[in-house]
Enzyme design. Structure first.
Site, short mmCIF file in Angstrom:
data_model
loop_
_atom_site.label_atom_id
_atom_site.label_comp_id
_atom_site.label_asym_id
_atom_site.label_seq_id
_atom_site.Cartn_x
_atom_site.Cartn_y
_atom_site.Cartn_z
N GLU A 266 -4.80 -77.18 83.69
CA GLU A 266 -5.43 -77.14 82.37
C GLU A 266 -6.47 -76.03 82.45
O GLU A 266 -7.37 -76.08 83.30
CB GLU A 266 -6.08 -78.48 82.04
CG GLU A 266 -6.75 -78.49 80.69
CD GLU A 266 -7.68 -79.67 80.51
OE1 GLU A 266 -8.81 -79.46 80.05
OE2 GLU A 266 -7.27 -80.79 80.86
N CYS A 303 -13.31 -79.31 77.34
CA CYS A 303 -12.14 -78.46 77.14
C CYS A 303 -11.63 -78.52 75.72
O CYS A 303 -10.87 -77.65 75.29
CB CYS A 303 -11.04 -78.85 78.13
SG CYS A 303 -10.76 -80.61 78.22
#
Length: 525
Positions: A266, A303
């Site tokens: 990620e 994020c």
């Protein structure tokens, strides 16, 4: 508080006590925290990977009941040190105690969720096609398949989630649930927090009678230790949460191995928020307040931080911009996680604000001291954004870039120009949404999660969650790092043809002794 040793955990043994080179740093004061941590040696890294490979021969065949008990024991052990974590983690991260306690609860919840997945058992996707010896012109054989664990998994701790995406976070929990031993690479920003949790996991391995290499925790420089871990032939998959540059470098190493392995990273996302005219007219102040809360949550160090806000400039957007500007300007400064993140945010904000095509609308307050950040609001046009790809770069921190357009065609062009993202959000009335189905269709191709009339920060840990997205949000847009489908990153399908019933895994035996849901001759039973 449990004693911190400053050493790696290699199976059931402590790593060597060489000169410490890794120190936690209090981001608010710059103080170096004790103890210092010794980088793992090549011999110790090889030992951790080798022990994991040996452990897989046993742990990979453990029953679902054994893995369930193990995951729950880890959660119990982490809860038992909750006060220690709440005391130590804020010193290393600058995060408030309340955030650490919340994240401790989330981490334990994830572990127990995957325990329930292992216990229920249907995740193996058992499929049975019975033989038909009378079929013409060729008899049909008995064919059965299910998901099996891949092998030893390397997990890289994240800087921004010292618990939920670190030593015993979602990557580790899903790997353990699948039956994969784990070697964790600690993050240099919170080494003591990593050891506290590592001790809790290691104790659970012992308490549950599992093989020594089921878990190891290693410290070392990211480039050297992390690279060596991904390249090690005993490692069969890896999970990573971090920067785009770091993730892509490790992706290449994983792909270039003599035996390439799946690498789930990620890496980067700006999480666009589209506000449609009807919603703007109906609740502009509420939207400004909600967006401000989302972009500044955790000093913007999520994020899923909404770094891009797309507005229809033909509507009356100025009250919204004015309110958001007021809120940003009044936002107190706050401490970021570490100097690297703080410096990158300051540099990126300076570059964005210094662009000839970007207006700096508002800047928040900045406190004196180390690693301080202020909120920022920027504005540009759709034409400028579409002509300059650098405006779409991730700025990891409490900011958003407002992009204004002059109608549906330009809005769709903006949506189509986006790289892969973790999320996209659309605010609209019922009429707005009905009139903009094409926008939703475009966003579905660009992101892992589409949010309607909400905000992207706050990732629910549940069966249906998808926390992933097309590259560069993640290395593999077919995967998720949150939610129970995360278990399938660390499994592969194995087919058993013509096996005697007694030799089949319990999940595939005719009597279904585990009582799991299966697909039998094309019918779910």
């Amino acid at each position: 508080m449990a004693d911190l040793t400053g050493r790696s955990i290699i199976g059931f043994r402590a790593g060597g006590g060489g000169d410490p080179s890794i120190f936690g740093i209090n981001p608010a004061t710059g103080e170096s925290l004790q103890p210092g941590y010794s980088a793992v040696s090549e011999t110790e890294l090889n030992s951790a990977a080798g022990l994991a490979a040996d452990a897989f021969e046993v742990f990979g065949k453990t029953s679902s009941a054994a893995r369930t008990a193990f995951l729950r024991k880890i959660a119990d052990n982490i809860e038992a040190i909750g006060d220690d974590l709440a005391k130590h983690a804020p010193q290393e991260t600058g995060l408030p105690e309340g955030r650490i306690r919340m994240e401790t609860g989330r981490t334990c919840g994830q572990l127990r969720l995957f325990a329930s997945v292992a216990e229920e058992g249907s995740w193996v996707d058992a499929r049975i096609d019975h033989a038909d010896p009378e079929r013409a012109p060729v008899p049909k054989p008995d064919v059965r398949s299910m998901e099996r664990p891949l092998g030893s998994v390397a997990v890289f701790c994240a800087s921004n989630f010292p618990l939920a995406f670190s030593v015993a976070g979602g990557d580790t929990a899903s790997a353990f649930a699948a039956g994969c031993p784990v070697v964790v690479k600690a993050h240099h920003s919170h080494p003591g927090t990593a050891e506290l949790v590592g001790q809790a996991v290691s104790a659970a391995v012992r308490d549950c009678g599992l093989p020594e290499g089921t878990f190891s925790l290693v410290y070392g420089p990211g480039r050297e230790t992390g690279s060596a871990l991904v390249r090690h032939p005993a490692i069969k998959a890896a999970g990573f949460t971090g920067s785009r540059a770091g993730g892509q470098a490790l992706m290449k190493l994983a792909a270039d191995r003599p035996e390439p392995i799946p690498f789930y990273a990620e890496m980067s996302s700006i999480n666009p928020v589209f506000i449609l005219p009807g919603a703007m007219a109906e609740r502009s102040e509420q939207l400004a307040t909600g967006l401000h809360g989302s972009m500044t949550l955790g000093v913007g160090q999520f994020c899923t931080n909404p770094g891009l806000t797309i507005l229809d400039g033909t509507a009356d957007i100025e009250p919204f911009v004015a309110k958001l500007s007021e809120l940003v300007g009044g936002t107190p400064g706050a401490t970021m996680l570490n100097p690297g993140i703080s410096d990158a945010y300051a540099s990126g904000a300076g570059t964005l604000g210094g662009s000839d095509v970007v207006e700096t609308v508002a800047l928040g307050q900045v406190q004196d001291g180390q690693c301080q950040a202020g909120a920022a609001l920027f504005r540009t046009s759709a034409e400028a954004f579409l002509s300059d790809k650098s405006l779409g770069a991730e700025l990891f921190g409490p900011s958003t870039l407002v992009v204004t357009h002059d109608g549906t065609d330009k809005m769709l062009a903006l949506a189509k120009s986006l790289e892969g993202q973790l999320t996209a959000t659309v605010h609209g009335t019922e009429a707005d949404l009905e009139a903009n189905r094409e926008l939703l269709d475009v966003l579905e191709t660009r992101v892992g999660r589409v949010v309607i009339n909400g905000f992207p920060t706050g990732v629910e840990v549940c069966h249906a969650m998808v926390h992933g997205g097309p590259f560069p949000a993640t290395a593999d847009g077919r995967s998720t790092s949150v939610g129970t489908n995360a278990i399938h990153r660390f499994t592969r399908s194995v087919c058993y043809q013509g096996f005697p019933d007694a030799l089949l895994p319990a999940e595939l035996r005719e009597a279904n002794p585990l009582g799991i849901r299966r697909l039998v001759d094309g019918k779910s039973t």
